[in-house]
Design a protein around this motif. Structure first.
Motif, PDB file in Angstrom:
ATOM      1  N   HIS A 184       0.817  -1.211   0.000  1.00  0.00           N
ATOM      2  CA  HIS A 184       0.000   0.000   0.000  1.00  0.00           C
ATOM      3  C   HIS A 184       0.855   1.267   0.000  1.00  0.00           C
ATOM      4  CE1 HIS A 184      -3.499  -2.473   1.930  1.00  0.00           C
ATOM      5  NE2 HIS A 184      -3.401  -2.665   0.621  1.00  0.00           N
ATOM      6  N   ILE A 213       5.188   3.740  12.250  1.00  0.00           N
ATOM      7  CA  ILE A 213       4.214   3.376  11.210  1.00  0.00           C
ATOM      8  C   ILE A 213       4.914   3.193   9.864  1.00  0.00           C
ATOM      9  CG2 ILE A 213       2.219   4.208   9.901  1.00  0.00           C
ATOM     10  CD1 ILE A 213       1.362   5.648  12.528  1.00  0.00           C
ATOM     11  N   ARG A 216       6.718  -0.158   8.859  1.00  0.00           N
ATOM     12  CA  ARG A 216       5.997  -1.359   8.452  1.00  0.00           C
ATOM     13  C   ARG A 216       6.242  -1.694   6.985  1.00  0.00           C
ATOM     14  NH1 ARG A 216       0.224   0.162  11.479  1.00  0.00           N
ATOM     15  NH2 ARG A 216       1.156   0.376  13.557  1.00  0.00           N
ATOM     16  N   GLN A 399      -2.434  12.946  11.695  1.00  0.00           N
ATOM     17  CA  GLN A 399      -3.082  11.796  11.075  1.00  0.00           C
ATOM     18  C   GLN A 399      -2.265  11.342   9.869  1.00  0.00           C
ATOM     19  OE1 GLN A 399      -7.091  13.549  10.460  1.00  0.00           O
ATOM     20  NE2 GLN A 399      -7.861  11.876  11.722  1.00  0.00           N
ATOM     21  N   PHE A 401      -2.425   8.539   6.524  1.00  0.00           N
ATOM     22  CA  PHE A 401      -3.442   7.829   5.750  1.00  0.00           C
ATOM     23  C   PHE A 401      -2.788   6.761   4.876  1.00  0.00           C
ATOM     24  CE2 PHE A 401      -4.905  12.275   6.230  1.00  0.00           C
ATOM     25  CZ  PHE A 401      -5.967  12.044   7.088  1.00  0.00           C
ATOM     26  N   GLU A 402      -3.340   5.548   4.967  1.00  0.00           N
ATOM     27  CA  GLU A 402      -2.867   4.435   4.148  1.00  0.00           C
ATOM     28  C   GLU A 402      -3.890   4.155   3.050  1.00  0.00           C
ATOM     29  OE1 GLU A 402      -1.905  -0.361   4.577  1.00  0.00           O
ATOM     30  OE2 GLU A 402      -1.741   0.966   6.344  1.00  0.00           O
ATOM     31  N   TYR A 403      -3.434   4.103   1.788  1.00  0.00           N
ATOM     32  CA  TYR A 403      -4.325   3.921   0.647  1.00  0.00           C
ATOM     33  C   TYR A 403      -3.988   2.631  -0.091  1.00  0.00           C
ATOM     34  CZ  TYR A 403      -5.378   8.879   1.318  1.00  0.00           C
ATOM     35  OH  TYR A 403      -5.766  10.090   1.851  1.00  0.00           O
ATOM     36  N   LYS A 409      -7.544   2.876   3.033  1.00  0.00           N
ATOM     37  CA  LYS A 409      -7.558   1.605   3.755  1.00  0.00           C
ATOM     38  C   LYS A 409      -7.457   1.775   5.265  1.00  0.00           C
ATOM     39  CE  LYS A 409      -7.416  -1.844   1.830  1.00  0.00           C
ATOM     40  NZ  LYS A 409      -8.484  -2.729   1.307  1.00  0.00           N
ATOM     41  N   ALA A 410      -6.745   2.801   5.720  1.00  0.00           N
ATOM     42  CA  ALA A 410      -6.572   2.948   7.171  1.00  0.00           C
ATOM     43  C   ALA A 410      -6.170   4.383   7.493  1.00  0.00           C
ATOM     44  CB  ALA A 410      -5.520   1.982   7.692  1.00  0.00           C
ATOM     45  N   THR A 411      -6.575   4.828   8.678  1.00  0.00           N
ATOM     46  CA  THR A 411      -6.165   6.129   9.213  1.00  0.00           C
ATOM     47  C   THR A 411      -5.441   5.898  10.537  1.00  0.00           C
ATOM     48  OG1 THR A 411      -8.051   7.268   8.208  1.00  0.00           O
ATOM     49  CG2 THR A 411      -6.952   8.378  10.040  1.00  0.00           C
ATOM     50  N   TYR A 412      -4.263   6.502  10.669  1.00  0.00           N
ATOM     51  CA  TYR A 412      -3.487   6.386  11.897  1.00  0.00           C
ATOM     52  C   TYR A 412      -3.506   7.737  12.612  1.00  0.00           C
ATOM     53  CZ  TYR A 412      -1.645   2.334   9.360  1.00  0.00           C
ATOM     54  OH  TYR A 412      -1.506   1.161   8.642  1.00  0.00           O
ATOM     55  N   GLU A 413      -3.895   7.738  13.853  1.00  0.00           N
ATOM     56  CA  GLU A 413      -3.914   8.970  14.630  1.00  0.00           C
ATOM     57  C   GLU A 413      -2.748   8.975  15.611  1.00  0.00           C
ATOM     58  OE1 GLU A 413      -7.642   9.901  16.409  1.00  0.00           O
ATOM     59  OE2 GLU A 413      -8.630  10.184  14.467  1.00  0.00           O
TER      60      GLU A 413
END
Length: 414
Positions: A184, A213, A216, A399, A401-403, A409-413
């Motif tokens: 991603h 993050i 990964r 924030q 954002f993973e696309y 696909k996902a938001t990391y705060e």
């Protein structure tokens, strides 16, 4: 008792007659006071030098009349003997200070900028005179007293060569080895960091979470510089692009902190994705500073594709995801349609579209007829302006954002 008082007064009169005061006497008093002598010690030296018989009490009286009061108990006097008790000082938001006091000018004496600074208690090595106004206050046979008001500022100016060195010192292209990658894409929006108000130390914990993050592994990492990296658009003063006065910050340290922060971000990104892009737009606080900083970043990390612009918006694609980037202070309500109008190719090739902007220092997300607009918040702590105006209710977070190929696909705060 009356006879004692009469004797004391008579003695003072007799002593006054014994010496005819002139500029030489006053200057000698000043020299004795500058040496840190108390009036009791100074009078002994004074009488011996001039062969007089003046009392310490009368010496203090004469000294005070000429703006050179002695300190008590023989303590070293303040560095400027011409200062009187009538002094006020104030500071404004940009570090400029104002001071009012009474100064003594001996007949024939010329006051330089350095003399004025000393008369107000400032070190000429650390401050420069910006403005001065003097008005007649009182005249004595030996000197004239003036009421003066000055404006001064710290000597924190940076020359053109020093300014270049701030950005270009140790700019050596760095080669970072790729350690891992993934399926991603990751977007790291960095809006309204306001270095100057914030420091590297204050961001250290959030930086560690960002790196965790990124570690990964991704196929593509995009770092969005969404404006207002810096609190000021200037090095020697603290103002926005339009010249709005701000609370004073140390911009030399701000640039060094930003370099440290982005070094960490860039090296981690390049180690965890085969493709790294940086997209940058200027903010209302730092439009010119942000451009120069990003230009230096491109030289330091040639492995990354750094997209620098003097425009207010930019756009890019992640597979079938299209994203428009702007600071948010310009045409904020028109951004979705400006995306379609100004970047038609990216718009037409995308099946999922987002707009990212900041500026307002709080998080808002809307789905505007198929375009997701994200008003990105800021991790910056509340500054004095925000406290004064009650802008203290934001969550102060980042924030990420993973696309996937065609959607979020996902938001990391953080």
């Amino acid at each position: 008792m009356l006879m004692v008082l009469f004797y004391i007064k008579l003695k003072v009169v007799i002593q006054t007659i014994k010496i005819k005061w002139n500029d030489e006497h006053i200057q000698y008093i000043k020299e004795l006071q500058d040496k840190g002598l108390s009036s009791e010690k100074a009078i002994k030296v004074f009488n011996k030098h001039f062969g007089s018989d003046t009392s310490a009490r009368y010496l203090r009286k004469k000294a005070y009349e000429n703006g050179i009061p002695f300190e008590n108990h023989g303590r070293k006097p303040k560095s400027v003997s011409s200062r009187t008790k009538k002094q006020t000082q104030s500071w404004n938001a940009d570090g400029v200070q104002t001071s009012e006091t009474i100064i003594k000018v001996i007949k024939g004496q010329k006051m330089s900028d350095e003399d004025l600074l000393k008369a107000h208690g400032y070190d000429p090595e650390k401050f420069i005179l910006a403005n001065a106004i003097s008005n007649f206050w009182k005249s004595t046979p030996e000197a004239t007293l003036f009421q003066t008001k000055i404006s001064i500022k710290p000597k924190n100016e940076v020359s053109a060569n020093e300014y270049v060195d701030i950005f270009n010192s140790k700019i050596e292209p760095l080669q970072v080895n790729l350690m891992r990658e993934g399926r991603h894409s990751l977007v790291v929006p960095l809006f309204d960091l306001h270095f100057g108000i914030m420091t590297f130390e204050l961001y250290r914990e959030k930086l560690a979470e960002i790196e965790e993050i990124m570690s990964r592994g991704f196929k593509h990492i995009v770092i969005e510089q969404g404006g207002d990296i810096f609190h000021s658009d200037f090095i020697n003063k603290t103002q926005t692009v339009k010249g709005t006065q701000l609370d004073h910050v140390n911009m030399v340290k701000a640039v060094k902190d930003a370099k440290h922060f982005y070094d960490e971000i860039m090296q981690c990104a390049l180690a965890n994705a085969p493709k790294v892009d940086v997209y940058s737009v200027g903010g209302n606080h730092d439009f010119d500073m942000a451009y120069m900083f990003t230009d230096a970043l491109a030289d330091r990390y040639p492995q990354a594709d750094v997209h620098n612009t003097t425009e207010y918006r930019d756009a890019y694609s992640l597979d079938k995801v299209g994203i428009l980037l702007g600071h948010g202070d310009k045409a904020q309500k028109k951004l979705p349609m400006l995306f379609a109008t100004e970047y038609p190719l990216i718009w037409s090739q995308s099946v999922y579209r987002e707009v990212h902007y900041g500026h307002f220092h709080r998080e808002v997300t809307n789905d505007d007829y198929g375009v997701v607009t994200r008003q990105i918040g800021t991790p910056k702590l509340t500054d004095p302006y925000e406290k004064a105006n009650g802008y203290t209710m934001a969550t102060h977070k980042l924030q990420l954002f993973e696309y996937g190929i065609d959607r979020l696909k996902a938001t990391y705060e953080i």
